[in-house]
Design an enzyme around this catalytic site. Structure first.
Site, PDB file in Angstrom:
ATOM      1  N   GLU A 144     -59.718  21.267  23.269  1.00 31.04           N
ATOM      2  CA  GLU A 144     -60.479  21.255  24.106  1.00 31.04           C
ATOM      3  C   GLU A 144     -60.938  21.589  25.511  1.00 31.04           C
ATOM      4  O   GLU A 144     -60.677  21.292  26.417  1.00 31.04           O
ATOM      5  CB  GLU A 144     -60.619  19.317  24.475  1.00 31.04           C
ATOM      6  N   GLU A 315     -61.796  14.662  16.020  1.00 28.45           N
ATOM      7  CA  GLU A 315     -60.864  13.389  16.230  1.00 28.45           C
ATOM      8  C   GLU A 315     -62.465  11.941  16.809  1.00 28.45           C
ATOM      9  O   GLU A 315     -63.499  12.404  17.646  1.00 28.45           O
ATOM     10  CB  GLU A 315     -60.768  13.286  17.795  1.00 28.45           C
TER      11      GLU A 315
HETATM   12  C1  GAL Z   1     -59.089  14.047  23.338  1.00 31.58           C
HETATM   13  C2  GAL Z   1     -58.087  14.545  23.608  1.00 31.58           C
HETATM   14  C3  GAL Z   1     -57.231  13.682  22.543  1.00 31.58           C
HETATM   15  C4  GAL Z   1     -56.398  12.494  23.043  1.00 31.58           C
HETATM   16  C5  GAL Z   1     -57.958  11.239  23.322  1.00 31.58           C
HETATM   17  C6  GAL Z   1     -58.095  10.099  23.314  1.00 31.58           C
HETATM   18  O1  GAL Z   1     -59.678  14.353  24.544  1.00 31.58           O
HETATM   19  O2  GAL Z   1     -58.065  15.562  22.357  1.00 31.58           O
HETATM   20  O3  GAL Z   1     -55.831  14.760  22.435  1.00 31.58           O
HETATM   21  O4  GAL Z   1     -56.177  12.803  24.696  1.00 31.58           O
HETATM   22  O5  GAL Z   1     -59.064  12.568  23.823  1.00 31.58           O
HETATM   23  O6  GAL Z   1     -59.254   9.998  24.051  1.00 31.58           O
END
Ligand code: GAL
Length: 638
Positions: A144, A315
């Site tokens: 990110e 994610e």
């Molecule tokens: C994203 C990140 C993850 C985790 C997640 C939580 O921004 O890549 O590592 O922190 O958010 O929602």
């Protein structure tokens, strides 16, 4: 194409004795991909130069033995503590001149050459060890970029890098002074070494200076990513991926994407609704547990373009998150809906974050597919359901949309450098246009502003494109599509001057912006026939036909029946009228979808998703609250 599911896993967080069971449960749930490693530097190299990769070897082996394909992350978003001892000045510095501290993540400055060398070193070590490992089927670089406001850094390294970058761009200081208009307020420089970063000035810095710094900062992300990509490419043909974030516009994702094979992004619909969207409170209330019905789709389409057709959700929110001001749970069915919606937009993989909820660290309240004690959480059931849905859907064929919208990261930087009015932004303009397309049931492709081939498109929107190069407006005019430019298109030259040809300065379009006004949020202007102008209105003149005007008689949209310029920020009703008229001229069939219901066409398949907490009847189907329906060649298959 057969979309697949995956999950983010942190073997270093759990006793090794449990890995095999975790892997078996992942496979049983229908997951085929697992991403690991992206924050594990302190376990890979606890002491500088002393590598401990035996645990990673075993983790990959265990996961692979269960039939899972591994995405291996380079751990460079979390430099370990010893790295800061080695390079105390690698920390990013905020606009107030304060260094950011160790103790969370992303605490590095993109301009710091020493840290970048360390990233290349650890990437090389991982590449040599795992490139030939049959279980490692893809790589993620870093994590990110830009999240937590980490692109702009006002460090000494950035200052030196910026000066060198300016010297390379302008050649001599007189050229820079001319290009920036530094005669204004006696801001002229005698040498590149005198130029500071544009923070801590008494009042606004020169927008030319700001835009140059934004471009420089974006280039550092590209350079940083490329350094690792080059190392990996020398060792492997497996696809290289980065996971971008929602509403992060501080670097040019298209340029980073050029060095990668697949774009991915991290989709947290409920967190985004409460934290990242400037939408009315009533709307936020309605969709509190579902997320905004267009935010995810917009990013799916955008990142599909960044990935040149190949993209994933790396994610996917599986339950409540921990980081937004308020973190309600998704309504039952939403995890499935978000997953299938991503598939409808062409995702090759949807991967959930994370496998098991962490019992320690910053994200203890962030749901996983499993609870910390290993029991299934709600997300696990819905993920398993999605696996079944995908099996039913079988092969999907991506297809080009007939509508396109140009997206341009530097336009966001340019708008922000001289906003002229608060309460609106480039992002909000794009989202408002995108929402109107969605309300009309029109699928859309985003295109980068460097695009010149528009074949296959019948309607092209180019709102807010700050710099409008003549070869772009010529290509748009020649495309044969319906083209709607503006507002704020062609507003500046590359160096942030009013363009010599005036605004918007489009050949063949006799429209001139004589002045611009920004309006407070509670002040709108009615347009004849319906709708309102809000936030922004340009006074237009010229010989082109007036297509829309305010009730007071001021032109709002002018042009021909092919190419037009919109000189205002429209409300929803006005956007619907503008797009309806353009779609009609383009012979596109469009509709008025029920609130909260959205569709997307993909080859032979039409997907409908119901973001509402109530059922909706549509196209002969009943969509339950948070339900999904899919038709293939007109027959309902889901
Ligand atoms: C994203 C990140 C993850 C985790 C997640 C939580 O921004 O890549 O590592 O922190 O958010 O929602």
């Amino acid at each position: 194409m057969r979309p697949e599911l995956g999950v983010c896993y942190y073997p270093e967080h759990w006793p090794e004795a449990g890995w095999a069971e975790d892997a078996a449960r992942m496979a049983a749930m229908g997951l085929t991909w697992v991403r690991i490693g992206e924050f594990a530097w302190s376990r890979m190299e606890p002491v500088p130069g002393q590598l401990r990769l035996d645990w990673l070897d075993r983790a990959i082996e265990v996961l692979g033995a269960a039939g899972l394909k591994v995405v291996l992350g380079t751990p460079t978003a979390t430099p370990p503590r010893w790295m800061i001892d080695r390079f105390p000045n690698m920390l990013a510095v905020n606009a107030e001149g304060k260094p950011r501290k160790f103790g969370s993540r992303r605490h590095y400055c993109f301009s710091h050459a020493g840290y970048q060398d360390e990233c290349v070193r650890i990437t090389e070590i991982l590449a040599r060890r795992y490139a030939s490992n049959a279980h490692v089927a893809a790589w993620q670089i870093d994590n990110e970029y830009g999240c937590h406001d980490t692109v702009l850094s006002y460090s000494d390294a950035a200052q030196q890098g910026f000066r060198d970058w300016l010297a390379a761009r302008y050649g001599d200081i007189a050229a820079l002074n001319r290009a920036w208009g530094n005669v204004f307020w006696s801001m002229e420089y005698g040498s590149f070494d005198q130029i500071d970063l544009p923070n801590l000035t008494v009042t606004d810095p020169n927008p030319s200076h700001v835009l140059a710094f934004r471009r420089y900062s974006s280039d550092q992300v590209v350079r940083f990513n490329r350094a690792q990509a080059e190392v990996l490419k020398a060792h492997t043909d497996a696809p290289l991926i980065h996971n971008y974030m929602g509403r992060v516009l501080d670097f040019d994702h298209f340029e980073v994407g050029d060095d990668l094979d697949i774009a991915s992004w991290d989709s947290y619909p409920i967190g985004f609704l409460s934290e990242r969207l400037d939408l009315e409170e009533g709307h936020k209330h309605t969709f509190l547990q579902q997320g905004d019905p267009d935010m995810q789709a917009m990013h799916h389409d955008l990142y599909r373009a960044v990935g040149r057709g190949r993209w994933w959700v790396m994610e996917q929110q599986p339950g409540p998150v921990n980081w937004a001001p308020y973190n309600p749970a998704p309504l039952s069915g939403m995890v499935r809906l978000w997953s299938l919606e991503a598939v409808a937009h062409g995702a090759e993989v949807v991967s959930y974050f994370r496998w098991r909820q962490a019992p320690f660290g910053q994200e203890q309240y962030h749901a996983g597919l499993l609870q910390p004690n290993g029991r299934d959480a709600v997300g696990a059931d819905e993920a398993a359901q999605v696996a079944g849905d995908l099996a039913k859907l079988g092969d999907l064929t991506p297809a080009q949309a007939r509508v396109a919208m140009l997206f341009d990261y530097p336009s966001d930087w340019a708008w922000a450098a001289q906003p002229q009015g608060s309460g609106f932004s480039y992002f909000n303009l794009i989202l408002s246009a995108y929402k109107a397309l969605r309300r009309a049931g029109l699928s859309c492709d985003f295109l980068p502003s460097r695009q010149r081939d528009f074949s296959g498109y019948d309607l092209i929107l180019a709102p807010g494109l700050a710099v409008l190069p003549p070869d772009l407006s010529d290509a748009l005019s020649a495309s044969g599509a319906q083209v709607v430019l503006g507002p704020r298109s062609g507003a500046i030259s590359d160096d942030y001057h009013v363009p010599d040809a005036g605004r918007p300065g489009v050949a063949g379009l006799d429209v001139h912006v004589d002045l611009v006004e920004s309006l407070p949020p509670d002040h709108t202007r009615a347009v004849s026939g319906g709708g309102q102008v809000m936030h922004w209105q340009e006074q237009l003149s010229g010989a082109a036909e007036v297509l829309l005007q305010t009730e007071a008689g001021a032109p709002v949209q002018m042009g021909s029946d092919r190419l037009s310029y919109l000189g205002a920020f429209p409300d929803e009703v006005l956007w619907d009228r503008i797009l309806g008229a353009a779609a009609e001229r383009a012979n596109l069939s469009f509709m008025r979808l029920p609130d909260g219901l959205r569709i997307r066409d993909m080859g032979a398949h039409r997907f409908a998703v119901n973001y509402n907490a109530h059922a909706v009847e549509w196209n002969g189907a009943r969509l339950e609250p948070c339900g999904v329906a899919v038709w293939k060649d007109g027959a309902q298959v889901l």
